[in-house]
Scaffold this motif. Sequence first.
Motif, PDB file in Angstrom:
ATOM      1  N   GLY A   1       0.885  -1.051  -0.019  1.00  0.00           N
ATOM      2  CA  GLY A   1      -0.027  -0.043  -0.101  1.00  0.00           C
ATOM      3  C   GLY A   1       0.855   1.269  -0.149  1.00  0.00           C
ATOM      4  N   ILE A   2       2.082   1.369   0.419  1.00  0.00           N
ATOM      5  CA  ILE A   2       3.004   2.359   0.669  1.00  0.00           C
ATOM      6  C   ILE A   2       3.954   2.404  -0.396  1.00  0.00           C
ATOM      7  N   THR A   3       4.409   1.184  -0.909  1.00  0.00           N
ATOM      8  CA  THR A   3       5.534   1.301  -2.091  1.00  0.00           C
ATOM      9  C   THR A   3       4.935   0.829  -3.231  1.00  0.00           C
ATOM     10  N   GLY A   4       3.966   0.045  -3.273  1.00  0.00           N
ATOM     11  CA  GLY A   4       3.546  -0.699  -4.520  1.00  0.00           C
ATOM     12  C   GLY A   4       4.398  -1.823  -4.934  1.00  0.00           C
ATOM     13  N   SER A   5       5.297  -2.364  -4.095  1.00  0.00           N
ATOM     14  CA  SER A   5       6.355  -3.402  -4.504  1.00  0.00           C
ATOM     15  C   SER A   5       5.997  -4.480  -3.729  1.00  0.00           C
TER      16      SER A   5
ATOM     17  N   GLY B   1      -3.924   2.852  14.024  1.00  0.00           N
ATOM     18  CA  GLY B   1      -4.965   2.582  13.457  1.00  0.00           C
ATOM     19  C   GLY B   1      -5.578   3.472  12.543  1.00  0.00           C
ATOM     20  N   THR B   2      -5.270   4.742  13.094  1.00  0.00           N
ATOM     21  CA  THR B   2      -5.708   6.052  11.924  1.00  0.00           C
ATOM     22  C   THR B   2      -4.965   5.939  10.562  1.00  0.00           C
ATOM     23  N   ALA B   3      -3.468   5.897  10.837  1.00  0.00           N
ATOM     24  CA  ALA B   3      -2.670   5.894   9.752  1.00  0.00           C
ATOM     25  C   ALA B   3      -2.708   4.577   8.776  1.00  0.00           C
ATOM     26  N   PHE B   4      -3.385   3.702   9.211  1.00  0.00           N
ATOM     27  CA  PHE B   4      -3.581   2.430   8.267  1.00  0.00           C
ATOM     28  C   PHE B   4      -4.822   2.346   7.582  1.00  0.00           C
ATOM     29  N   ALA B   5      -5.697   3.425   8.003  1.00  0.00           N
ATOM     30  CA  ALA B   5      -6.789   3.468   7.358  1.00  0.00           C
ATOM     31  C   ALA B   5      -7.039   3.666   5.908  1.00  0.00           C
ATOM     32  N   PRO B   6      -6.271   4.609   5.351  1.00  0.00           N
ATOM     33  CA  PRO B   6      -6.463   4.935   3.891  1.00  0.00           C
ATOM     34  C   PRO B   6      -6.096   3.594   2.890  1.00  0.00           C
ATOM     35  N   PHE B   7      -5.104   2.967   3.216  1.00  0.00           N
ATOM     36  CA  PHE B   7      -4.871   1.920   2.276  1.00  0.00           C
ATOM     37  C   PHE B   7      -5.646   0.651   2.599  1.00  0.00           C
ATOM     38  N   MET B   8      -6.030   0.372   3.779  1.00  0.00           N
ATOM     39  CA  MET B   8      -6.754  -0.813   4.073  1.00  0.00           C
ATOM     40  C   MET B   8      -8.182  -0.403   3.492  1.00  0.00           C
ATOM     41  N   THR B   9      -8.590   0.746   3.545  1.00  0.00           N
ATOM     42  CA  THR B   9      -9.857   1.043   3.020  1.00  0.00           C
ATOM     43  C   THR B   9      -9.847   0.874   1.382  1.00  0.00           C
ATOM     44  N   ASP B  10      -8.770   1.298   0.653  1.00  0.00           N
ATOM     45  CA  ASP B  10      -8.665   1.176  -0.593  1.00  0.00           C
ATOM     46  C   ASP B  10      -8.480  -0.398  -1.127  1.00  0.00           C
TER      47      ASP B  10
ATOM     48  N   PHE C   1       7.941  -0.779   9.929  1.00  0.00           N
ATOM     49  CA  PHE C   1       8.383  -1.406   8.928  1.00  0.00           C
ATOM     50  C   PHE C   1       7.678  -1.280   7.378  1.00  0.00           C
ATOM     51  N   SER C   2       6.204  -1.062   7.779  1.00  0.00           N
ATOM     52  CA  SER C   2       5.663  -0.861   6.410  1.00  0.00           C
ATOM     53  C   SER C   2       5.699   0.440   6.122  1.00  0.00           C
ATOM     54  N   HIS C   3       5.948   1.463   6.679  1.00  0.00           N
ATOM     55  CA  HIS C   3       6.008   2.936   6.364  1.00  0.00           C
ATOM     56  C   HIS C   3       7.457   3.471   6.070  1.00  0.00           C
ATOM     57  N   VAL C   4       8.411   2.443   6.430  1.00  0.00           N
ATOM     58  CA  VAL C   4       9.737   3.135   6.519  1.00  0.00           C
ATOM     59  C   VAL C   4      10.276   3.594   4.970  1.00  0.00           C
TER      60      VAL C   4
ATOM     61  N   PHE D   1      10.682   7.552   3.596  1.00  0.00           N
ATOM     62  CA  PHE D   1      11.656   8.713   3.541  1.00  0.00           C
ATOM     63  C   PHE D   1      12.015   8.820   2.318  1.00  0.00           C
ATOM     64  N   LEU D   2      11.910   8.074   1.139  1.00  0.00           N
ATOM     65  CA  LEU D   2      11.887   8.350  -0.137  1.00  0.00           C
ATOM     66  C   LEU D   2      10.928   9.793  -0.414  1.00  0.00           C
ATOM     67  N   GLU D   3      10.126  10.007   0.345  1.00  0.00           N
ATOM     68  CA  GLU D   3       9.341  10.948  -0.099  1.00  0.00           C
ATOM     69  C   GLU D   3       9.388  12.168   0.918  1.00  0.00           C
ATOM     70  N   GLY D   4      10.589  11.872   1.883  1.00  0.00           N
ATOM     71  CA  GLY D   4      11.014  13.053   2.577  1.00  0.00           C
ATOM     72  C   GLY D   4      10.348  12.886   4.052  1.00  0.00           C
ATOM     73  N   ASN D   5       9.567  11.830   4.426  1.00  0.00           N
ATOM     74  CA  ASN D   5       9.096  11.640   5.534  1.00  0.00           C
ATOM     75  C   ASN D   5       9.898  10.386   6.145  1.00  0.00           C
ATOM     76  N   PHE D   6      10.588  11.136   7.311  1.00  0.00           N
ATOM     77  CA  PHE D   6      11.726  10.129   8.041  1.00  0.00           C
ATOM     78  C   PHE D   6      11.175   9.621   9.159  1.00  0.00           C
ATOM     79  N   ILE D   7      10.035  10.098   9.802  1.00  0.00           N
ATOM     80  CA  ILE D   7       9.657   9.626  11.037  1.00  0.00           C
ATOM     81  C   ILE D   7       9.358   8.223  11.126  1.00  0.00           C
ATOM     82  N   PRO D   8       8.839   7.315  10.370  1.00  0.00           N
ATOM     83  CA  PRO D   8       8.743   5.971  10.305  1.00  0.00           C
ATOM     84  C   PRO D   8      10.162   5.347  10.440  1.00  0.00           C
ATOM     85  N   ALA D   9      11.149   5.874   9.663  1.00  0.00           N
ATOM     86  CA  ALA D   9      12.656   5.464   9.694  1.00  0.00           C
ATOM     87  C   ALA D   9      13.161   5.662  11.215  1.00  0.00           C
TER      88      ALA D   9
END
Length: 460
Positions: free
Chosen positions: A140-144, A370-379, A409-412, A415-423
């Motif tokens: 859901g995050i990477t498409g890989s 739970g809030t963070a996972f909602a978008p791609f689980m809904t998709d 581990f799922s959102h790490v 960081f490729l998009e500039g979000n380093f918080i999960p890392a």
Amino acid sequence: MEILRSVVDYLLSLGAAIFVPIIIIIAGLIVGMKIKDAVSAGITLGVAFTGMTMLIGFMTGAISPAAEAMLETTGISLPIVDGGWTTMSTISWSWPYAFLMFPLMIGINVLMLVINKTNTFNADLWNVWGKIFTAVAVVGITGSVPLAFVVAAVQIVFELKCADAHQHRIEKLSGIPGVTCTHKMVFLAAIFYPIDKLLRKIPALDREFDAESLKDKVGIFAENHVLGFILGIVFGVLARYSVAETLTLAIQAATALTLFPVITKYFMQALSPISEAVSDFMNKKFEGRTLLVGLDWPFMGGSNEIWLAVIYSVPITLLFSMFLPGNEILPFAGIINIALAVPAFLVTGGNLLRMIILCTIGSPIFLWVGTAFAPFMTDLANQTGAVELAAGQMISNSSIDGPVFTYAFSHVFAFLEGNFIPAIILVVWIGCFVFYYKDLRREEKAANEACDVSGSEEIA
């Protein structure tokens, strides 16, 4: 391949109460148990799983309406529906590559056993969906898809290592030898570990304070049935129930707390002969090694501390959901949060006071994840049709197992998009896990040395 997939899908559809005993019966026969003993142990395990599931369902059915009533009185609107773990499992299994997780999980387990990197045989194949859930999140995050399986493989390794390290403490707390927990919910213990180390430095919190100690201090008011009744009364009052409804809830809570330890005895009855057979088998095949059986958490369900922490966490989670910045999920199906209480139980060794503090600290984590996972689980739910949602409706789970690990581990790769918080969170989790793992190993070594000394003195 399609025939094999259909067979496995059918077995999985039967649920853990049937699937896991089948695995245990097969494992028992492989290690030399008599057919009647293996079948008896498997059926007893199925009875234990069914009994625990019935009790959890009974308690959830009693407490969830009260929790919903508490929220209704506030008038707060939270847009994300809490589908609970069953809905997340259904959505995960709808992923086209889900079936491939079985050979990955079994292959890694066998390889690590052969090269002596684990002593745990993970019999909890039914919960393979937990690895699928993580993989789905990565996609859901990477498409890989390949990256998803890499991350799932890492999770499998951590589950086995975590199971190895926890076994000594689990045996001490549950009284069941040769069994450990391979569920990823225990990953949260790594985050709780440094907090618990600090809490232990506070004199009032470092004293023994489990359910038995509570009985010594307050007498009959700490008996399971009385304590359950009192908690039910409190919930009824908070939910603004009528007198009759409050008393009914009180009796239901008393019933649940009274029967949980009874059901756990059947886990012990089922697992003890299997544990002995596996141990004898390993001694013959691999001198000096002890094979552990990895299972889901319910065999620890006889510990009253877990249920007291679970019940305490219900109003705390509801309170956080109302005022926590960034939360958009309405806790409902996941309100009985075992994934919060079990790690707190393990890391504190059953100290109820510290468990309550850790559960208070941990509750917001589940709501944020739970809030963070909602978008791609809904998709995914909309794409596969696994769950029917109204237009614009979002779905997630307020009790995602191992929330810090799963999110990091799922959102790490964000960081490729500039979000380093999960890392950053990932680095923190790994650091905590390493220190906690070493501490558990030191504890096990000290206990074994003490046992050896005691044995030598008895011989002398």
